[in-house]
Write a protein that holds these residues in place. Structure first.
Motif, PDB file in Angstrom:
ATOM      1  N   UNK A  20     -82.182  40.742  -0.062  1.00  0.00           N
ATOM      2  CA  UNK A  20     -80.928  40.907  -0.788  1.00  0.00           C
ATOM      3  C   UNK A  20     -80.819  39.805  -1.842  1.00  0.00           C
ATOM      4  N   UNK A  21     -80.034  40.008  -2.887  1.00  0.00           N
ATOM      5  CA  UNK A  21     -79.896  38.965  -3.925  1.00  0.00           C
ATOM      6  C   UNK A  21     -79.224  37.718  -3.360  1.00  0.00           C
ATOM      7  N   UNK A  22     -79.514  36.561  -3.929  1.00  0.00           N
ATOM      8  CA  UNK A  22     -78.915  35.316  -3.434  1.00  0.00           C
ATOM      9  C   UNK A  22     -77.423  35.246  -3.735  1.00  0.00           C
ATOM     10  N   UNK A  23     -76.744  34.372  -3.007  1.00  0.00           N
ATOM     11  CA  UNK A  23     -75.314  34.165  -3.214  1.00  0.00           C
ATOM     12  C   UNK A  23     -75.122  33.088  -4.278  1.00  0.00           C
ATOM     13  N   UNK A  24     -74.455  33.447  -5.353  1.00  0.00           N
ATOM     14  CA  UNK A  24     -74.183  32.482  -6.416  1.00  0.00           C
ATOM     15  C   UNK A  24     -75.461  31.936  -7.022  1.00  0.00           C
ATOM     16  N   UNK A  25     -75.555  30.594  -7.081  1.00  0.00           N
ATOM     17  CA  UNK A  25     -76.717  29.929  -7.660  1.00  0.00           C
ATOM     18  C   UNK A  25     -77.683  29.421  -6.592  1.00  0.00           C
ATOM     19  N   UNK A  26     -77.587  29.961  -5.415  1.00  0.00           N
ATOM     20  CA  UNK A  26     -78.468  29.525  -4.338  1.00  0.00           C
ATOM     21  C   UNK A  26     -79.913  29.899  -4.651  1.00  0.00           C
ATOM     22  N   UNK A  27     -80.854  29.032  -4.234  1.00  0.00           N
ATOM     23  CA  UNK A  27     -82.269  29.303  -4.467  1.00  0.00           C
ATOM     24  C   UNK A  27     -82.901  30.063  -3.306  1.00  0.00           C
ATOM     25  N   UNK A  28     -82.095  30.484  -2.351  1.00  0.00           N
ATOM     26  CA  UNK A  28     -82.586  31.263  -1.212  1.00  0.00           C
ATOM     27  C   UNK A  28     -81.982  32.668  -1.268  1.00  0.00           C
ATOM     28  N   UNK A  29     -82.824  33.641  -1.047  1.00  0.00           N
ATOM     29  CA  UNK A  29     -82.328  35.011  -1.019  1.00  0.00           C
ATOM     30  C   UNK A  29     -81.751  35.320   0.361  1.00  0.00           C
ATOM     31  N   UNK A  30     -80.914  36.314   0.415  1.00  0.00           N
ATOM     32  CA  UNK A  30     -80.366  36.762   1.689  1.00  0.00           C
ATOM     33  C   UNK A  30     -81.281  37.832   2.285  1.00  0.00           C
TER      34      UNK A  30
END
Length: 213
Positions: free
Chosen positions: A14-24
């Motif tokens: 899933x796309x990351x939350x905000x500017x996080x460098x980790x994807x969901x």
């Protein structure tokens, strides 16, 4: 992900939350409930009553059976004709009822228990919690009585040496399922054939060695 059941989940990025460098990672369980995996089956049953049986007996009493005997040339034709006539009378007199059988239905659950469950839910949603608690106690008592009746039914099958019905009852209670063939455990037919060839070669080798020992 680590869990005690292999291949219990499938992972979907899933796309990351905000500017996080980790994807969901969205985990989806591979298990599908039996109720959703199989469609309900419609079954038509005949509803036998005292009145319908008397009406059916009256129909047979006023039937001129000699007509069938005179119109048929042999015993087989006579048997088929009378059988079809009896079925026709049953279809015209005996009432029919169509019911839906769901895949998660249990023979120990009766219509009485279902009505008690619906009654309790109706009371709870109506904010009548005190009456809902009383209905819950009655439901628990009815479930316990039904379990005892079903237990005695299985024990009676065992006493009557009806092993087939006894085993079916045990399978329903324990949720036993027949193991599938080991062929499904392999990814392809070629791999399955290779495993069989390897096993056969090993067996032949041991037989060859034992022959000279």
């Amino acid at each position: 992900m680590y869990c005690n059941i292999r291949n219990a989940y499938t992972a979907e990025g899933m796309p990351p939350i905000g500017r996080s460098d980790h994807i969901m990672v969205h985990l989806l369980p591979t298990y599908v409930r039996k109720l959703k995996a199989q469609k309900p089956i419609s079954k038509t049953n005949k509803v036998w009553s005292k009145e319908s049986v008397e009406e059916l007996n009256g129909c047979f009493a006023y039937t001129d059976w000699g007509i069938f005997k005179d119109s048929c040339s042999d015993l087989n034709e006579l048997t088929d004709t009378i059988t079809e006539y009896i079925k026709l009378c049953e279809d015209n007199i005996i009432l029919k009822k169509t019911v839906k059988i769901y895949s998660n239905n249990r023979s120990s659950i009766t219509n009485e228990l279902i009505e008690k469950i619906r009654h309790k839910q109706h009371l709870w949603h109506s904010d009548d919690h005190q009456e809902a608690r009383k209905a819950q106690k009655e439901l628990d008592k009815a479930i316990a009585n039904r379990k005892e009746e079903y237990k005695q039914k299985i024990e009676q099958h065992f006493k009557n040496n009806n092993l087939r019905s006894t085993w079916e009852g045990f399978k329903m209670i324990t949720g036993y399922k027949k193991k599938t063939s080991t062929h499904n455990e392999w990814s392809s037919d070629a791999e399955w054939a290779e495993q069989l060839n390897t096993f056969q070669v090993q067996e032949n080798f041991h037989l060859f060695i034992n022959h000279f020992n």
